[in-house]
Structures are given as structure tokens and as C-alpha cells.
Write a protein that holds these residues in place. Structure first.
Motif, short mmCIF file in Angstrom:
data_model
loop_
_atom_site.label_atom_id
_atom_site.label_comp_id
_atom_site.label_asym_id
_atom_site.label_seq_id
_atom_site.Cartn_x
_atom_site.Cartn_y
_atom_site.Cartn_z
N LEU A 29 -19.58 -9.61 -3.26
CA LEU A 29 -18.34 -9.62 -4.04
C LEU A 29 -17.26 -8.89 -3.27
CD1 LEU A 29 -16.78 -10.27 -6.63
CD2 LEU A 29 -17.65 -8.10 -7.58
N SER A 30 -16.18 -9.60 -3.00
CA SER A 30 -15.16 -9.11 -2.08
C SER A 30 -13.82 -8.91 -2.79
CB SER A 30 -14.99 -10.13 -0.95
OG SER A 30 -14.32 -9.60 0.15
N GLY A 31 -13.17 -7.78 -2.51
CA GLY A 31 -11.84 -7.51 -3.06
C GLY A 31 -10.78 -7.91 -2.06
N GLU A 32 -10.05 -8.99 -2.37
CA GLU A 32 -8.98 -9.45 -1.47
C GLU A 32 -7.74 -8.58 -1.64
OE1 GLU A 32 -6.73 -13.63 -0.28
OE2 GLU A 32 -7.48 -13.37 -2.32
N ASP A 33 -7.11 -8.25 -0.52
CA ASP A 33 -5.92 -7.38 -0.48
C ASP A 33 -6.25 -6.00 -1.08
OD1 ASP A 33 -3.30 -7.02 0.39
OD2 ASP A 33 -2.46 -7.45 -1.60
N ALA A 34 -7.46 -5.52 -0.79
CA ALA A 34 -7.93 -4.26 -1.36
C ALA A 34 -7.11 -3.07 -0.90
CB ALA A 34 -9.41 -4.06 -1.01
N SER A 35 -6.55 -3.13 0.31
CA SER A 35 -5.79 -1.99 0.82
C SER A 35 -4.47 -1.79 0.08
CB SER A 35 -5.54 -2.15 2.33
OG SER A 35 -5.11 -3.44 2.65
N ARG A 36 -4.04 -2.79 -0.74
CA ARG A 36 -2.85 -2.61 -1.58
C ARG A 36 -3.20 -2.54 -3.06
NH1 ARG A 36 1.58 -6.79 0.99
NH2 ARG A 36 -0.16 -8.26 0.78
N ALA A 37 -4.50 -2.42 -3.34
CA ALA A 37 -4.95 -2.38 -4.74
C ALA A 37 -4.99 -0.95 -5.27
CB ALA A 37 -6.33 -3.02 -4.86
N ASP B 8 -9.00 -5.75 4.07
CA ASP B 8 -7.65 -5.34 4.48
C ASP B 8 -6.93 -6.61 4.91
OD1 ASP B 8 -5.47 -3.79 5.20
OD2 ASP B 8 -6.27 -3.31 7.18
N THR B 9 -6.50 -7.37 3.92
CA THR B 9 -6.10 -8.77 4.12
C THR B 9 -4.90 -8.95 5.04
OG1 THR B 9 -7.02 -9.29 1.97
CG2 THR B 9 -5.44 -10.87 2.86
N VAL B 10 -3.96 -8.02 5.03
CA VAL B 10 -2.80 -8.16 5.92
C VAL B 10 -2.69 -6.98 6.88
CG1 VAL B 10 -1.47 -9.72 4.48
CG2 VAL B 10 -1.26 -7.26 4.10
N GLY B 11 -3.81 -6.32 7.15
CA GLY B 11 -3.88 -5.33 8.21
C GLY B 11 -3.05 -4.08 8.01
N LEU B 12 -3.04 -3.53 6.77
CA LEU B 12 -2.18 -2.38 6.48
C LEU B 12 -2.90 -1.04 6.53
CD1 LEU B 12 -0.06 -3.87 3.54
CD2 LEU B 12 0.61 -3.55 5.93
N LEU B 13 -4.21 -1.04 6.75
CA LEU B 13 -4.94 0.23 6.83
C LEU B 13 -4.59 0.98 8.12
CD1 LEU B 13 -8.63 -0.50 5.72
CD2 LEU B 13 -6.94 0.90 4.52
N VAL B 14 -4.77 2.30 8.06
CA VAL B 14 -4.79 3.11 9.28
C VAL B 14 -6.15 3.81 9.29
CG1 VAL B 14 -2.31 3.42 9.50
CG2 VAL B 14 -3.61 5.00 8.08
N PRO B 15 -6.68 4.14 10.47
CA PRO B 15 -8.06 4.63 10.55
C PRO B 15 -8.39 5.83 9.66
CG PRO B 15 -7.28 4.04 12.72
CD PRO B 15 -6.10 3.93 11.81
N GLU B 16 -7.52 6.86 9.64
CA GLU B 16 -7.85 8.05 8.85
C GLU B 16 -7.92 7.73 7.35
OE1 GLU B 16 -3.45 8.44 10.14
OE2 GLU B 16 -5.34 7.64 10.90
N LYS B 17 -7.06 6.81 6.91
CA LYS B 17 -7.08 6.40 5.50
C LYS B 17 -8.32 5.56 5.22
CE LYS B 17 -4.25 4.06 2.00
NZ LYS B 17 -2.98 3.31 1.76
N ALA B 18 -8.67 4.68 6.15
CA ALA B 18 -9.85 3.82 5.97
C ALA B 18 -11.11 4.66 5.78
CB ALA B 18 -10.01 2.89 7.18
N GLU B 19 -11.27 5.70 6.59
CA GLU B 19 -12.47 6.53 6.49
C GLU B 19 -12.53 7.23 5.13
OE1 GLU B 19 -14.88 9.99 8.99
OE2 GLU B 19 -13.12 9.01 9.87
#
Length: 492
Positions: A136-144, A168-179
Motif C-alpha cells: 500500500l503506497s502513499g502517493e505524494d506522501a512528502s506533501r501529505a 516522494d512523487t515530485v522529488g521534494l524531500l531532502v535527506p535529513e528530513k527523509a531520515e
């Protein structure tokens, strides 16, 4: 948890990769790529989206029929008909994608959060009832909203989801936030979580590694990083970062990476950038004299890893930056014995070609060396005449008259175009003394206008030996013929 322990790879080259503008893979193409991915050792192959078309379903079924070791997956929306189409393809699993940002929920679906939650739960339950593994995948999760996302994941696991995925559908993450996000999510849910990144800001690999550091257990990747817009996370970059920089085994057969990269490039028609890390043409190619000098002493001086690890070979090329070490090595490989003054003259002539913007081919170097050493060598294959016929509704055909080791030879051939036909006829003409293969072909216009001088560079092979050669004419066919004959004479 031990960092990078048992990392899994879901390869979506055949689904997200195929969504690259202009790419359309045939059923055979998909089977060929899937077979190579299986040899690499990926855990899951997302073979396509079964809802797309009957042709897509035939391709997915063809991949399933191969009986590969990898789990075969189909992309699905949170709709039961999508699941039914996936079931009809006999896949092992589905990548069930639910929009989770308010932007996607409200604008794209024109629904609200609770409606999406209900659809996700019901579709998950339906798929599980029919025996499918569900991611089960959350699309555009980095803006959710992260709390909504976690609650949806928890409800999905309760409904039977086997794995979860953060997109991260449109590539908006940064590494420190992703971790940090993955540490939070992975502590809140009771199922493995995947990371699916896009490369819009060039951070897909960095964000994927950061998510794995935060607790993600599976990375979604594509070969060469192909995919929509700027592409997806590159399999080769993530694998080699984990293996070489973090010193953890991934289970991927790294010696097959380069072959897989070239297969995908050829079948998709997407060239690999020369400066692409690990798989680009220049990744293990050296010209600068100081670099070559260091390499001859110890390859680690200017290479982070040995090319053989990726199934590649080191290349040393000559040009304006060439030094004494590289020219010495090259002329020795050609079998020439030169003294210091001759070597100095050869180096000067190589640099002179480079200063004029020329790529110095093997045939160029041989000609230079033979001139400096006053060696006269008669060409074994000489073009006496050629004719090419090409046009609308006409199969391109070429005929050549060659003098091969003093004997007249006349041959004809057909091809996809006039250059291809000319090469086919030459290949037939020299078949008695050599089986020559054309490995690469490149053409550049040196000047402007309809009468532009064109330069053709070719790479030819014979019995495992390769050479490069050039031809320069205003006629592209003649330039190609000249380049091929130069290369053939160098080979034999």
C-alpha cells in the motif's frame, strides 16, 4: 535494527521507467529486461500497470510466464477493477497507490481524506481476499499531513497490507528530513516500509539512502534512473553506495550492472549520459596525463572502485590532455618500439589533433606512429567504388567494389538506411579475411550549412579486439565508409 540489513529492491524500470516520455517497450523487450533484472537479483519486478491496455496485460503475463525468482508486481489504483486486471495477469503482488496529499485528494480525485481511506482499505481487503501480496503506497506522501499518512498506513496494515510505501512523487524531500520521517513512520507501523523517490532536484539517491538509514526496508529503483520527468532513483547508485561506501552487501550481482544498463538503454532508446555515475561512458575513462600516470602506478589513485566490479573495463583515451604515460602505454599496446625523441614527436602530434577539437582514434594514433617511425604499410582493404540507392518506398541498397589483399571483390547489401546498407556490403566484402562487427557509430557536423563537413567516428570489433576510427567528408555515407575502412585496416 542494523543499518542496511536485508535491504530489498523493487525495480520499476518496466512501469515507472517506461513512463519516460517517448518510451514504449514491446512484450519481448519487457521479458528481456525482466530476465536481466532477475539475474541482477532484485526482489520485486514491477512489470507494468495491468489496467493500461490489453497489450500491457499481455506483456505482464509474458513476464510472469518466465517463472523468474523475483516477485512480479502490477501497479494498481485504489479501485477493484485495477485489482481484477492484475489478477488476470497472475501476478504475485500489487503496488496499490493511494493519493495522500490534500492537493492530490482534493484536486485530482475531488474527494476528501476519509473517502480515500475507505477506498484504500476496501481495495486492500479485496486484493488480500484474492491471494495477492499488497504494498500500500502513499502517493505524494512528502506533501501529505504526516499524522493522516500514518493513520492510513495503520488502517492499511489492519486491512491486510503486507508492505507500505512512501512516495516522494515530485522529488521534494531532502535527506535529513527523509531520515527523520522514516524514523517516525517505521516506529508507528507494524509492516516494512519502502521508499520511492523521484529525481526532480537530483536528490533521489541521497533521499533513498537517508530513508534506508531511517528504517526503510525496501528501495524502489530503476535502471539508469529512468522515469517520468527527471527520473527515479537509480538502482546502480543505491546498490554501490550501500556496498562500497557503507560496506554492506545487498545481494545484487554487481558484475551484471553495466550489461543491464546498456540493455535498458538500447531497448528504451534513452542514452546514458557520458558523465552518469558508475554506468556513464566516461566513468572509467581517463585522458589527463597526470591521472594516467597515477593509474599506471595504482588504479586507486583516480578510481573509487575497480570497473570490473560493475562488469566494465577501464579506458584510456588520447587528446589535448594526454601525457607521456598514456601515449607510451598506447603505442606499446600497438606493438611499436619507440625511443624518447620519437615518443615526444608522437605526443606533440596527438596534442595538436586535440587542440583542433579532434578525438584521437586508434587509427589516428597508428597513422601518427607509423609516420614518425617512417613505417610504410599498405592497406589490405581498398575502396575502388561504391553506389548507394535510397529513397521513399525504396529499400536502401549499397554495392561496393573493394580490393581485398590484392583481389577484386564486389558485394551488395541492404540496410535500415544508406549507411547501414553500405556497412552491410563492406562486411560481406571482407568476410573472407575478417568477421567485423560495428559496435558504435557517431556523427558530428563540423561546419554549418547544407554542405557541412561531417565527421564520423566508429568503434569496430573483431575476435574481442576493438578499435576506433574516423572519416571526414561532406558526404555522410562516404565519411562512414572511410571510417569503417580505416577501422577494418587497423583491425586486420
Amino acid at each position: 535494527m542494523i543499518l542496511f540489513e536485508n535491504v530489498r529492491f523493487l525495480d520499476t524500470t518496466l512501469r515507472d521507467g517506461e513512463q519516460t516520455p517517448g518510451v514504449a517497450l514491446t512484450s519481448k523487450d519487457k521479458v528481456d529486461i525482466a530476465t536481466k533484472l532477475d539475474e541482477l537479483g532484485v526482489d520485486v519486478i514491477e512489470a507494468g500497470s495491468a489496467i493500461t491496455s490489453e497489450g500491457e496485460r499481455e506483456s505482464i503475463r509474458a513476464v510472469v510466464a518466465e517463472g523468474l525468482n523475483a516477485e512480479i508486481c502490477s501497479y494498481c489504483r485504489i479501485m477493484k477493477p485495477d485489482v481484477d486486471y492484475a489478477l488476470a495477469c497472475d501476478v504475485d503482488s500489487i503496488h496499490l497507490v493511494a493519493p495522500v496529499s490534500d492537493l492530490h485528494i482534493n484536486v485530482k480525485l475531488k474527494k476528501d481524506r476519509e473517502a480515500v481511506r475507505k477506498m484504500a482499505i476496501e481495495t486492500t481487503e479485496y486484493a488480500k481476499e484474492h491471494g495477492l501480496i499488497v504494498e500500500l503506497s502513499g502517493e505524494d506522501a512528502s506533501r501529505a499531513d504526516l499524522e493522516f499518512l500514518k493513520s492510513l498506513y495503520i488502517d492499511g496494515v489492519d486491512a491486510g497490507a503486507d508492505r507500505l510505501c512512501f512516495c516522494d512523487t515530485v522529488g521534494l524531500l531532502v535527506p535529513e528530513k527523509a531520515e527523520l520521517i522514516f524514523k517516525d513512520i517505521c516506529s508507528a507501523v507494524k509492516a516494512p516500509v519502502s521508499i520511492h523517490c523521484h529525481d526532480d532536484f537530483g536528490l533521489a539517491t541521497s533521499n533513498t539512502i537517508a530513508a534506508l538509514r531511517g528504517g526503510a526496508q525496501q528501495a524502489h529503483v530503476t535502471i539508469n534512473g529512468i522515469g517520468e520527468r527527471a527520473g527515479n532513483t537509480s538502482l546502480e547508485e543505491v546498490v554501490m553506495t550501500i556496498e562500497w561506501l557503507y560496506k554492506h552487501k545487498t545481494g545484487i550481482n554487481t558484475k551484471e550492472i553495466f550489461k543491464t544498463s546498456r540493455l535498458v538503454s538500447r531497448l528504451t532508446g534513452i542514452p546514458v549520459a557520458p558523465n552518469k555515475s558508475l554506468t556513464g561512458g566516461n566513468a572509467f575513462t581517463h585522458e589527463a596525463g597526470i591521472h594516467v600516470h597515477g593509474l599506471l602506478a595504482d588504479t586507486e589513485t583516480y578510481e573509487p572502485i575497480k570497473p570490473e566490479i560493475l562488469g566494465r573495463e577501464r579506458k584510456i583515451v588520447l587528446g589535448k590532455h594526454a601525457g607521456k604515460s598514456s601515449v607510451t602505454l598506447a603505442v606499446k599496446e600497438m606493438g611499436f618500439d619507440v625511443d624518447d625523441s620519437q615518443l615526444h614527436e608522437i605526443l606533440n602530434r596527438v596534442k595538436e589533433l586535440g587542440d583542433h577539437g579532434k578525438k584521437v582514434t586508434d587509427a589516428d594514433l597508428q597513422t601518427i606512429a607509423e609516420t614518425v617511425l617512417s613505417i610504410e604499410r599498405e592497406a589490405k582493404v581498398i575502396l575502388e567504388e561504391y553506389t548507394v540507392v535510397s529513397g521513399n518506398k525504396v529499400t536502401p541498397t549499397a554495392s561496393v567494389k573493394l580490393k581485398v589483399e590484392g583481389q577484386d571483390v564486389v558485394e551488395a547489401g541492404i540496410g535500415d538506411g544508406p549507411v547501414d546498407a553500405a556497412f552491410a556490403s563492406i562486411k560481406k566484402g571482407v568476410s573472407g579475411i575478417a568477421d567485423v562487427q560495428l559496435e558504435e557509430y557517431h556523427v558530428d557536423a563540423i561546419s554549418g550549412g547544407t554542405d557541412a563537413l561531417v565527421e564520423v567516428l566508429v568503434k569496430l570489433s573483431k575476435d574481442g579486439k576493438m578499435v576506433t576510427a574516423r572519416g571526414s567528408r561532406t558526404d555522410i555515407v562516404m565519411a562512414s565508409v572511410e571510417a569503417v575502412l580505416n577501422g577494418i585496416n587497423r583491425l586486420i
